[in-house]
Design a protein around this motif. Structure first.
Motif, PDB file in Angstrom:
ATOM      1  N   ARG A 121      18.791  -5.367  40.542  1.00 51.10           N
ATOM      2  CA  ARG A 121      18.703  -4.473  41.335  1.00 51.10           C
ATOM      3  C   ARG A 121      17.468  -4.674  42.117  1.00 51.10           C
ATOM      4  O   ARG A 121      17.206  -4.367  43.349  1.00 51.10           O
ATOM      5  N   GLU A 122      16.308  -4.863  41.391  1.00 51.43           N
ATOM      6  CA  GLU A 122      15.001  -4.992  42.001  1.00 51.43           C
ATOM      7  C   GLU A 122      14.932  -6.358  42.737  1.00 51.43           C
ATOM      8  O   GLU A 122      13.855  -6.341  43.718  1.00 51.43           O
ATOM      9  N   HIS A 123      15.582  -7.207  42.578  1.00 45.15           N
ATOM     10  CA  HIS A 123      15.754  -8.495  43.102  1.00 45.15           C
ATOM     11  C   HIS A 123      16.917  -8.728  44.164  1.00 45.15           C
ATOM     12  O   HIS A 123      17.267  -9.829  44.517  1.00 45.15           O
ATOM     13  N   TYR A 124      17.572  -7.632  44.648  1.00 48.66           N
ATOM     14  CA  TYR A 124      18.694  -7.524  45.347  1.00 48.66           C
ATOM     15  C   TYR A 124      18.334  -7.538  46.828  1.00 48.66           C
ATOM     16  O   TYR A 124      17.881  -6.304  47.451  1.00 48.66           O
ATOM     17  N   PRO A 125      18.248  -8.271  47.531  1.00 51.82           N
ATOM     18  CA  PRO A 125      17.693  -8.293  49.000  1.00 51.82           C
ATOM     19  C   PRO A 125      18.907  -8.031  50.043  1.00 51.82           C
ATOM     20  O   PRO A 125      19.264  -8.825  50.679  1.00 51.82           O
ATOM     21  N   PHE A 126      19.345  -6.687  49.908  1.00 55.61           N
ATOM     22  CA  PHE A 126      20.584  -6.398  50.568  1.00 55.61           C
ATOM     23  C   PHE A 126      20.280  -6.550  52.226  1.00 55.61           C
ATOM     24  O   PHE A 126      21.372  -7.199  53.065  1.00 55.61           O
ATOM     25  N   ARG A 127      19.431  -6.310  52.909  1.00 49.38           N
ATOM     26  CA  ARG A 127      18.969  -6.232  54.282  1.00 49.38           C
ATOM     27  C   ARG A 127      18.984  -7.542  54.684  1.00 49.38           C
ATOM     28  O   ARG A 127      19.488  -7.924  55.575  1.00 49.38           O
ATOM     29  N   GLN A 128      18.217  -8.349  53.909  1.00 46.24           N
ATOM     30  CA  GLN A 128      18.053 -10.062  54.146  1.00 46.24           C
ATOM     31  C   GLN A 128      19.359 -10.723  54.059  1.00 46.24           C
ATOM     32  O   GLN A 128      19.689 -11.468  55.103  1.00 46.24           O
ATOM     33  N   MET A 129      20.225 -10.332  53.150  1.00 48.73           N
ATOM     34  CA  MET A 129      21.384 -10.763  52.966  1.00 48.73           C
ATOM     35  C   MET A 129      22.265 -10.503  54.431  1.00 48.73           C
ATOM     36  O   MET A 129      23.221 -11.249  54.809  1.00 48.73           O
ATOM     37  N   MET A 130      22.310  -9.498  54.723  1.00 49.29           N
ATOM     38  CA  MET A 130      22.974  -8.707  55.874  1.00 49.29           C
ATOM     39  C   MET A 130      22.537  -9.636  57.210  1.00 49.29           C
ATOM     40  O   MET A 130      23.305 -10.093  57.797  1.00 49.29           O
ATOM     41  N   GLU A 131      21.152  -9.678  57.235  1.00 47.41           N
ATOM     42  CA  GLU A 131      20.504 -10.288  58.289  1.00 47.41           C
ATOM     43  C   GLU A 131      20.909 -11.763  58.364  1.00 47.41           C
ATOM     44  O   GLU A 131      21.161 -12.255  59.720  1.00 47.41           O
ATOM     45  N   GLU A 132      21.169 -12.345  57.320  1.00 50.45           N
ATOM     46  CA  GLU A 132      21.281 -13.875  57.389  1.00 50.45           C
ATOM     47  C   GLU A 132      22.934 -14.420  57.295  1.00 50.45           C
ATOM     48  O   GLU A 132      23.307 -15.406  57.131  1.00 50.45           O
ATOM     49  N   GLY A 133      23.935 -13.118  57.344  1.00 51.90           N
ATOM     50  CA  GLY A 133      24.985 -13.285  57.266  1.00 51.90           C
ATOM     51  C   GLY A 133      25.577 -13.967  56.034  1.00 51.90           C
ATOM     52  O   GLY A 133      26.403 -14.870  56.303  1.00 51.90           O
ATOM     53  N   ILE A 134      24.964 -13.630  55.042  1.00 49.30           N
ATOM     54  CA  ILE A 134      25.659 -13.969  53.517  1.00 49.30           C
ATOM     55  C   ILE A 134      27.078 -13.617  53.373  1.00 49.30           C
ATOM     56  O   ILE A 134      27.338 -12.589  53.354  1.00 49.30           O
ATOM     57  N   TYR A 135      27.783 -14.491  53.052  1.00 48.50           N
ATOM     58  CA  TYR A 135      28.931 -14.208  52.781  1.00 48.50           C
ATOM     59  C   TYR A 135      29.164 -13.407  51.400  1.00 48.50           C
ATOM     60  O   TYR A 135      28.457 -13.763  50.599  1.00 48.50           O
ATOM     61  N   PRO A 136      30.158 -12.711  51.083  1.00 44.98           N
ATOM     62  CA  PRO A 136      31.179 -12.018  52.007  1.00 44.98           C
ATOM     63  C   PRO A 136      30.623 -10.799  52.629  1.00 44.98           C
ATOM     64  O   PRO A 136      31.710  -9.895  52.564  1.00 44.98           O
ATOM     65  N   LEU A 137      29.626 -10.241  52.957  1.00 44.49           N
ATOM     66  CA  LEU A 137      29.172  -9.078  53.382  1.00 44.49           C
ATOM     67  C   LEU A 137      29.595  -8.989  54.901  1.00 44.49           C
ATOM     68  O   LEU A 137      29.640  -9.775  55.667  1.00 44.49           O
ATOM     69  N   MET A 138      29.912  -7.724  55.115  1.00 43.38           N
ATOM     70  CA  MET A 138      30.519  -7.173  56.672  1.00 43.38           C
ATOM     71  C   MET A 138      29.712  -6.273  56.977  1.00 43.38           C
ATOM     72  O   MET A 138      28.817  -5.691  56.371  1.00 43.38           O
ATOM     73  N   GLU A 139      29.565  -6.001  58.199  1.00 38.66           N
ATOM     74  CA  GLU A 139      28.638  -4.930  59.135  1.00 38.66           C
ATOM     75  C   GLU A 139      28.907  -3.552  58.259  1.00 38.66           C
ATOM     76  O   GLU A 139      27.814  -2.876  58.399  1.00 38.66           O
ATOM     77  N   ASP A 140      29.990  -3.145  57.876  1.00 41.88           N
ATOM     78  CA  ASP A 140      30.237  -1.767  57.516  1.00 41.88           C
ATOM     79  C   ASP A 140      29.962  -1.718  55.872  1.00 41.88           C
ATOM     80  O   ASP A 140      30.174  -0.685  55.181  1.00 41.88           O
ATOM     81  N   ASP A 141      29.438  -2.591  55.073  1.00 42.19           N
ATOM     82  CA  ASP A 141      29.179  -2.822  53.796  1.00 42.19           C
ATOM     83  C   ASP A 141      28.068  -1.801  53.439  1.00 42.19           C
ATOM     84  O   ASP A 141      26.926  -1.791  54.331  1.00 42.19           O
ATOM     85  N   GLU A 142      27.988  -0.823  52.511  1.00 42.63           N
ATOM     86  CA  GLU A 142      26.716  -0.259  52.037  1.00 42.63           C
ATOM     87  C   GLU A 142      26.053  -1.110  50.836  1.00 42.63           C
ATOM     88  O   GLU A 142      26.916  -1.669  49.987  1.00 42.63           O
ATOM     89  N   ALA A 143      24.966  -0.846  50.910  1.00 41.13           N
ATOM     90  CA  ALA A 143      23.953  -1.468  49.905  1.00 41.13           C
ATOM     91  C   ALA A 143      24.596  -1.324  48.487  1.00 41.13           C
ATOM     92  O   ALA A 143      24.521  -2.395  47.567  1.00 41.13           O
ATOM     93  N   GLU A 144      24.639   0.000  48.112  1.00 45.10           N
ATOM     94  CA  GLU A 144      24.909   0.485  46.768  1.00 45.10           C
ATOM     95  C   GLU A 144      26.169  -0.094  46.338  1.00 45.10           C
ATOM     96  O   GLU A 144      26.455  -0.286  45.241  1.00 45.10           O
ATOM     97  N   GLU A 145      27.210   0.042  47.294  1.00 42.18           N
ATOM     98  CA  GLU A 145      28.512  -0.298  46.965  1.00 42.18           C
ATOM     99  C   GLU A 145      28.681  -1.752  46.534  1.00 42.18           C
ATOM    100  O   GLU A 145      29.381  -2.409  46.032  1.00 42.18           O
TER     101      GLU A 145
END
Length: 69
Positions: free
Chosen positions: A14-38
């Motif tokens: 959890r401490e090393h989980y870069p959700f925002r960075q993953m979202m900004e870089e378009g890391i699959y399978p993230l979608m625009e409506d995904d939430e960090a905790e989910e």
């Protein structure tokens, strides 16, 4: 691999989980409506399954061949 994964706990992951960075870089399978905790719950569920797989393989002296591209 089993011993390397064994030491990774939820808090560390959890401490090393870069959700925002993953979202900004378009890391699959993230979608625009995904939430960090989910999404963390999603990846952590599969992380535990992979860790268990390697533990079972190690315990039975089996080998696992994997490829990273």
């Amino acid at each position: 691999m089993a011993s390397a994964l064994e030491g990774i706990e939820e808090a560390w992951l959890r401490e090393h989980y870069p959700f925002r960075q993953m979202m900004e870089e378009g890391i699959y399978p993230l979608m625009e409506d995904d939430e960090a905790e989910e999404f963390f719950d999603y990846i952590y569920m599969y992380f535990k399954a992979i860790r268990e797989f390697y533990q079972q393989a190690s315990a039975s002296a089996s080998c696992v061949v994997f490829y990273i591209s």
